[in-house]
Design a protein around this motif. Sequence first.
Motif, mmCIF file in Angstrom:
data_model
loop_
_atom_site.group_PDB
_atom_site.id
_atom_site.type_symbol
_atom_site.label_atom_id
_atom_site.label_comp_id
_atom_site.label_asym_id
_atom_site.label_seq_id
_atom_site.Cartn_x
_atom_site.Cartn_y
_atom_site.Cartn_z
ATOM 1 N N ARG A 26 -4.236 -9.735 -2.390
ATOM 2 C CA ARG A 26 -4.179 -8.658 -1.401
ATOM 3 C C ARG A 26 -4.149 -9.239 0.009
ATOM 4 O O ARG A 26 -3.389 -8.785 0.860
ATOM 5 C CB ARG A 26 -5.369 -7.732 -1.573
ATOM 6 N N ASP A 69 0.927 -7.087 -3.460
ATOM 7 C CA ASP A 69 0.071 -5.914 -3.548
ATOM 8 C C ASP A 69 0.515 -4.917 -2.483
ATOM 9 O O ASP A 69 0.505 -5.243 -1.288
ATOM 10 C CB ASP A 69 -1.389 -6.340 -3.323
ATOM 11 N N GLY A 72 -2.085 -4.089 0.215
ATOM 12 C CA GLY A 72 -2.226 -5.198 1.150
ATOM 13 C C GLY A 72 -1.044 -5.274 2.102
ATOM 14 O O GLY A 72 -1.213 -5.486 3.308
#
Length: 81
Positions: A26, A69, A72
């Motif tokens: 992330r 991600d 993220g």
Amino acid sequence: MAPSASPTEGSPEWAAKWLGDPERNRDASKVVGRYAQLAIVQSGGRQGDTALCDAEWAKITPAQKVMVDRQGFDEGCRIAV
């Protein structure tokens, strides 16, 4: 022997180094998002613009999206500084 190309920092392939570690993946994905934000700003867009961040996300291939991600990425891209 040819030199091996290493992934560039901020690329989906670079973020993939942390696929087995969700927290690090992330964090690495935030860096990918920040590089996307840089591309937005360099092209004249506004930092933190949700629509432009979504457009940058759409440029990532499906195979690369497996390595990044999304939350993220959004945290990195959608920060208005």
